[in-house]
Design a protein around this motif. Structure first.
Motif, PDB file in Angstrom:
ATOM      1  N   ARG A  90     -17.127  74.083  61.246  1.00 56.53           N
ATOM      2  CA  ARG A  90     -16.279  75.302  61.367  1.00 56.53           C
ATOM      3  C   ARG A  90     -15.405  75.072  62.582  1.00 56.53           C
ATOM      4  O   ARG A  90     -15.712  74.067  63.613  1.00 56.53           O
ATOM      5  N   VAL A  91     -14.411  75.984  62.693  1.00 55.87           N
ATOM      6  CA  VAL A  91     -13.256  75.648  63.484  1.00 55.87           C
ATOM      7  C   VAL A  91     -13.911  76.142  64.744  1.00 55.87           C
ATOM      8  O   VAL A  91     -14.679  77.147  64.970  1.00 55.87           O
ATOM      9  N   ASN A  92     -13.330  75.662  65.947  1.00 55.01           N
ATOM     10  CA  ASN A  92     -13.949  75.935  67.426  1.00 55.01           C
ATOM     11  C   ASN A  92     -13.184  77.413  67.765  1.00 55.01           C
ATOM     12  O   ASN A  92     -12.135  77.355  68.442  1.00 55.01           O
ATOM     13  N   ASP A  93     -14.202  78.493  67.382  1.00 53.55           N
ATOM     14  CA  ASP A  93     -13.670  79.617  67.792  1.00 53.55           C
ATOM     15  C   ASP A  93     -15.099  80.472  68.779  1.00 53.55           C
ATOM     16  O   ASP A  93     -16.053  79.948  68.558  1.00 53.55           O
ATOM     17  N   SER A  94     -14.837  81.539  69.248  1.00 51.24           N
ATOM     18  CA  SER A  94     -15.574  82.141  70.105  1.00 51.24           C
ATOM     19  C   SER A  94     -16.920  82.883  69.265  1.00 51.24           C
ATOM     20  O   SER A  94     -17.867  82.766  69.831  1.00 51.24           O
ATOM     21  N   SER A  95     -16.795  82.899  67.817  1.00 58.02           N
ATOM     22  CA  SER A  95     -17.829  83.533  67.135  1.00 58.02           C
ATOM     23  C   SER A  95     -19.095  82.305  67.112  1.00 58.02           C
ATOM     24  O   SER A  95     -20.178  82.639  66.572  1.00 58.02           O
ATOM     25  N   ARG A  96     -18.579  81.019  67.340  1.00 53.82           N
ATOM     26  CA  ARG A  96     -19.616  79.770  67.038  1.00 53.82           C
ATOM     27  C   ARG A  96     -20.444  79.599  68.586  1.00 53.82           C
ATOM     28  O   ARG A  96     -20.920  78.358  68.754  1.00 53.82           O
ATOM     29  N   LYS A  97     -20.030  80.303  69.636  1.00 52.54           N
ATOM     30  CA  LYS A  97     -20.026  79.908  71.065  1.00 52.54           C
ATOM     31  C   LYS A  97     -21.590  79.930  71.380  1.00 52.54           C
ATOM     32  O   LYS A  97     -22.222  79.148  72.242  1.00 52.54           O
TER      33      LYS A  97
END
Length: 520
Positions: free
Chosen positions: A401-408
């Motif tokens: 998954r791309v590095n975005d805040s929802s995966r934090k």
């Protein structure tokens, strides 16, 4: 029993309405603005007076903000956050001048101080928001009104409105045209409640000077400068919202969604009139979502002030104590939050259920019908069916998954619930790896673990079509990736605390597919 628009059974029977008839899903209310503005971020703004324990209506609005933020992030692929406005300018005490009969008030902030306000927020909201944040995988920020009114942006916006006070005063105060601008005495923090003798003396490029009268210290003058956080601006409710929404509108990269109880629908007509009088551009007009209003049996709004003035005797005996003081819920905070998330989730299944009002008795009935075993908390990800089937059968063991805040918040031991066409598979993360590019990731990960049916070159070509190098993806870097590995859980997951912002891709080892809710 009735059927919702998606064809699933529902505990609710709701009439149609003008708004509900125009929507398939409640989140679609945001779609026109999202398409027009293309924001990089959506903030769901919810304000609450810090004047005692919250009741059910308060927590329902807050829960709706978190759930809608989660839904918007998935629906629009845009970073979302909940901004909690702690209104510490609520009146703590009101006294009457025995000689002039003018009423004076002191805010919670002036009566208790910054540390005590932080303590109140911690007592009533921090654990609740932390649990909501984990349950919905959504971050939140807290800002007191005291801090907000001290910012240069808020004060500059306030000064701009003063230049057009004649244009907005009848919108802000339709009965008499006298806008309540309280500038508390700098010596004691008390101010006239209705600001009857507070006058704007001067307005120029240096700011605004007000004259007022203190109960104990007599006449005083204060000067408002956008670069100075003093004096305190205790604006009346409508005026405060006007200034706040104007200030938010100037940030065109962020769509601010005002989350408000249903009773605000009437007051917002006046705020919108003032925004129009100020020639607010269409793209800067506030976006608002009015949540279900919680009603007493008489049809009046469930109100903390009503309870304080008349006591709980005004409500029938079958209203459960936790509805009036949610800190008395008969269970831990996670159980309460999971129950509320389930309840609001049911309301969001159909716009007819969400855009309406409920009595406390009806909400009590719904809460008593909630499942005995609520779904296990997990990070949720939608995925194409061909990849879902590979995860469900255990052949795909790495998800990127791309590095975005929802995966934090994803970390080793976290659960991920993959969803596809009504099916779910629950997996546990066993490893997380971060990479600066997709090429670097494939240098360290086995290509067949990502997709056993495609070569590395084929997968890179597909990925670059989805994430072209020059694309912008809601605050994330398309060239950065994370990899994590996970397997099906064998026991109930431990609750993970909220963590700071990070970016990631995840790899997963998955098995055991189930429909709807996965067993613990």
């Amino acid at each position: 029993m009735s059927l919702s628009r998606n064809g699933t059974s529902s505990l609710l029977l709701s009439p149609n309405s003008i708004l509900a008839n125009a929507l398939l899903r409640s989140i679609d209310l945001l779609r026109p603005r999202v398409h027009a503005a293309r924001p990089a971020r959506i903030e769901f703004v919810v304000g609450t007076q810090i004047n005692g324990a919250p009741h059910l209506g308060t927590n329902l609005v807050q829960t709706a903000a978190f759930l809608l933020a989660k839904t918007a992030r998935r629906e629009f692929s845009i970073e979302t956050v909940v901004r909690f406005g702690a209104l510490d300018n609520a009146p703590h005490e009101v006294v009457l001048d025995p000689e002039t009969h003018h009423a004076y008030q002191q805010t919670y902030y002036h009566a208790l101080g910054k540390d005590k306000i932080a303590e109140l927020i911690g007592t009533y909201y921090t654990a609740f928001f932390d649990s909501l944040s984990e349950a919905t995988d959504t971050t939140y920020e807290v800002e007191t009104y005291t801090d907000q009114q001290a910012t240069p942006g808020f004060r500059a916006e306030f000064l701009r409105t003063l230049g057009q006070l004649e244009d907005i005063r009848w919108w802000m105060a339709p009965s008499h045209g006298a806008v309540h601008i309280r500038v508390p005495c700098p010596n004691c923090g008390w101010a006239e409640k209705r600001a009857d003798r507070t006058k704007l003396l001067r307005l120029d490029e240096d700011g605004a000077t007000f004259g007022a009268v203190c109960l104990d210290h007599g006449d005083y003058e204060t000067h408002v400068d956008p670069e100075d956080d003093q004096p305190y601006l205790d604006l009346a409710t409508l005026y405060r919202n006007l200034v706040k929404e104007r200030a938010f509108g100037r940030d065109t990269s962020t769509l601010h969604v005002m989350m408000k109880g249903g009773d605000w629908a009437f007051g917002c007509q006046l705020v919108d009139g003032a925004l129009g009088a100020l020639a607010t551009p269409a793209g800067q007009m506030p976006m608002r979502i009015f949540t279900p209003q919680v009603l007493a049996p008489t049809g009046a709004k469930l109100s903390k002030s009503l309870l304080r003035e008349q006591g709980r005797a005004v409500l029938p005996a079958d209203v459960e104590p936790w509805m009036l003081d949610t800190t008395t819920w008969p269970g831990d905070i996670d159980n309460y939050v999971d129950s509320l998330v389930w309840l609001v989730g049911e309301l969001l299944t159909d716009p007819k259920h969400f855009f309406r009002s409920f009595t406390v008795k009806e909400l009590g009935r719904l809460m008593s019908a909630r499942p005995i075993s609520l779904p296990v908390r997990a990070h949720e990800m939608g995925i194409y069916k061909r990849y879902f089937d590979l995860i469900a059968t255990g052949r795909k063991t790495t998800e990127i998954r791309v590095n975005d805040s929802s995966r934090k918040k994803i970390k080793e031991g976290s659960l991920i619930r993959f969803r596809c066409q009504g099916d779910e598979v629950l997996t546990r993360v066993t490893r997380v790896a971060r990479y600066t590019s997709f090429d670097e990731m494939f240098d360290h990960e086995v290509a067949a673990s990502v997709n056993p049916l495609a070569t590395r070159e084929q997968q890179l070509a597909n990925i670059r079509q989805i994430y072209p190098p020059n694309a912008k993806h809601s605050g994330s870097s398309p060239s950065a990736s994370n990899s994590s590995t996970h397997s099906g859980p064998s026991d109930r997951p431990m609750r993970q605390p909220s963590t700071g912002r990070s970016v990631r891709r995840s790899s997963s080892r998955g098995r055991s597919c189930c429909r709807r809710r996965c067993p613990e």
